[in-house]
Design an enzyme around this catalytic site. Sequence first.
Site, PDB file in Angstrom:
ATOM      1  N   ASP A  64      43.801  41.324  48.062  1.00 56.80           N
ATOM      2  CA  ASP A  64      44.283  41.031  46.910  1.00 56.80           C
ATOM      3  C   ASP A  64      44.034  42.049  46.043  1.00 56.80           C
ATOM      4  OD1 ASP A  64      46.010  39.952  44.794  1.00 56.80           O
ATOM      5  OD2 ASP A  64      45.683  38.112  45.255  1.00 56.80           O
TER       6      ASP A  64
HETATM    7  C1  NOJ Z   1      47.141  39.638  42.488  1.00 58.02           C
HETATM    8  C2  NOJ Z   1      47.902  38.630  42.646  1.00 58.02           C
HETATM    9  O1  NOJ Z   1      47.802  37.283  43.296  1.00 58.02           O
HETATM   10  C3  NOJ Z   1      49.528  38.899  43.700  1.00 58.02           C
HETATM   11  O2  NOJ Z   1      49.597  37.600  43.882  1.00 58.02           O
HETATM   12  C4  NOJ Z   1      49.654  39.908  43.454  1.00 58.02           C
HETATM   13  O3  NOJ Z   1      50.684  39.846  44.550  1.00 58.02           O
HETATM   14  C5  NOJ Z   1      48.891  41.663  43.024  1.00 58.02           C
HETATM   15  N1  NOJ Z   1      48.191  40.830  41.911  1.00 58.02           N
HETATM   16  C6  NOJ Z   1      49.294  42.070  42.879  1.00 58.02           C
HETATM   17  O4  NOJ Z   1      50.405  42.762  41.376  1.00 58.02           O
END
Ligand code: NOJ
Length: 746
Positions: free
Chosen positions: A291
């Site tokens: 993430d």
């Molecule tokens: C953080 C989020 O937790 C995740 O779900 C997302 O896909 C990513 N950022 C990318 O934006």
Amino acid sequence: MKKLLLSACFLWGSCLAAQTAAPGIPPYQNAALPVEQRVDDLLDRMTLEEKVLQLSQQTLGLNDNENNVNEAVGSIPAGIGSLIYYEEDPAARNAMQRRAMENSRLGIPVLFGYDVIHGFRTISPIPLAQACTWNTALVEQGCAVSAAEARRSGVDWTFSPMIDVARDGRWGRISEGYGEDPYATAAFAAAAVRGYQGNDLTAPDRVAACLKHFVGYGASEAGRDYVYTEISRQTLWDTYLPPYEAGVRAGAQTVMSSFNDISGTPGSCNAYTLTEVLKERWGFDGFVVSDWDAVAQIVAQGGAADRKEAARRAFNAGVDMDMTDRCYEHHLARLVREGKVSMDRVNDAVRRVLRVKFRLGLFDRPYTDNTPQAERLLLPESRAVAERLAEEAIVLLKNEHGLLPLATDGSRPDIAVMGPLLGADGELLGNWSAHGRTSEVYPLRKALEEEFAGKAELHFVEGCPFDGQDRSAFMAARKAAKRADVVLLLMGERRKWSGENCVRAAVELPAIQEALIAEVKKAGKPVVLVLANGRPLGLERVEPFCDAIVEMWQPGLPGGRPVAGVLSGRVNPSGKLSVTFPRSTGQIPIYYNRRKSARPTLGKYQDIPSTPLYGFGHGLSYTTFAYGDLRLSADSIGPEGKLTAEITVTNTGKRDGAEVVQWFVSDPFCRITRPERELKHFEKQMLRAGESRTFSFEISPMRDLSFVDDDGHRFLENGEFFVIVNGKKARFVVSDGPSPFEPLSH
Ligand code: NOJ
């Protein structure tokens, strides 16, 4: 000269999507060769530095995610593995891709990813609402619409579906998933993967899916985001892993590692979940992306002293690509040289990334056609899918004395309409609404006016804001209620009250909204409460004031039309809750498939009932359904046998309606205790007024009656079981298998 030759070769390959090898074309550029052979060839040609770049992801373009807004979009190396792509048109993608193809030594295409969560431009309802449709085929269609809009706009890869089972409405990300149940979430996970990926990832309307957030993020303590999660191995296997296994089996190409610390080992450096379970046992051959900044955040979590150590832990545990924090870019090559990371592991990770790129056809078709927006976005058939999803997601929670639908008797009632949702149509988009635009949401007011034209007099008054103390419009609201025959309250949450980093300490409506409900009820008229929100709400305090309650969720672009259709009766509601609605925050966590109590009649709350206000699966219709006898094809079954359960459902009302039949099993006694009941199958069918239909569930013992231990090993025991449907229960036994007293053997 070498560079020129290479790019010329590449162009040749990409233009013709070569079916046959041309002299001088390296095997990896030969579209006729099998993917694995092309990967092998390319891997052999790459330097360590080039490999590390393939494992790195940066951002490109506008960033409309508030949490990430201030991230610098630095200058991007031509050999970068992946970019998060924020644009709506492919131009920037193609420009960047050209750089990768022509300015990098080997011409490896960039993989462009984006959060297409419930639509790209045609925004559908939030996923939690979509699950209330219990219509996996429709959810699959919705994901196919997202995929087509995204891929034609330059996005190859969506960071979706989010399949974190969640049982705490304080956690704002509950809106992004499919609810509280592992089986239902698994079913929607597989549907979403099918919808995004289809059968051919090279097609110009399909994208690679990403199962996220692996794993257990939904268990965030007290609903806080990014925090610790306490998850026993048993619960990991029982509750949080099944949707991922289903998504992997459905062919998901990527998985995102989670932010949460799983009982002492963060999700992004957890070798057990990422490598042992996901890659080795389930045979997942795609790649794992971290993430956002999740590798660097291992330092904040206390799992590594510095970013280099975090990179080592995450990479060795199985995170193949590093999202945005550049820990791999800065440290991985050195870690290899120091012998702290093996070259085998690097090759494994790069192989996974390249494999997905080849499967998507990026080497052979790196650029996106520049299709006019009108031909790729907001197509009428795409909007129609979103509208159907929004209609089927609506849950009629309460309907005393058949108050709804309104204005059906020709008396042209006077309806006072008020509440913070009026004129706040952008809130109906829900969070993570990608390129969705407020101006494209069908306005609630307009929808009501059209729906009730000639059938009712609508009087719009302000009511109250979403929150705060401003009660200045209360008096006018009460007067309007007094004059009216019915009061229609349009209430709920702003879109940014759910989603990432959107935590609320209480799941009740804000005090001002609760106060307005009580205030207008003083006028003595029937009150209809319509809700748009991104989490299960605690409605105990307001429910007594409301004669009818309609949960419309955040419907996306269809906006007010679906709920207006339900209020007028044009649409017969068929949604059922995918998540339990507690009476109040104090009951959280509350979910239907809990394990049994030692003293089932005791241990209740003293101050409130212990039951939820609206349970999992609750949802009313404008027609009525009668369930006949529950029939079993046999009362005993061997471990390899099959047993069919059937029930006939009759639409006993006056209008057509869809019914969702949910089949549960219960194992009263087991060496590892089982939940009171577990959903194992569901089916939705449309029944005309007066029509009877048979719903069935073919029970396969190993699939439906077995259980896992705390290391994922599956067992089936002899003994008594029950199948349960709509409160009806039938008993059967499993015989000829191991008895519950035999030791667990792996
Ligand atoms: C953080 C989020 O937790 C995740 O779900 C997302 O896909 C990513 N950022 C990318 O934006």
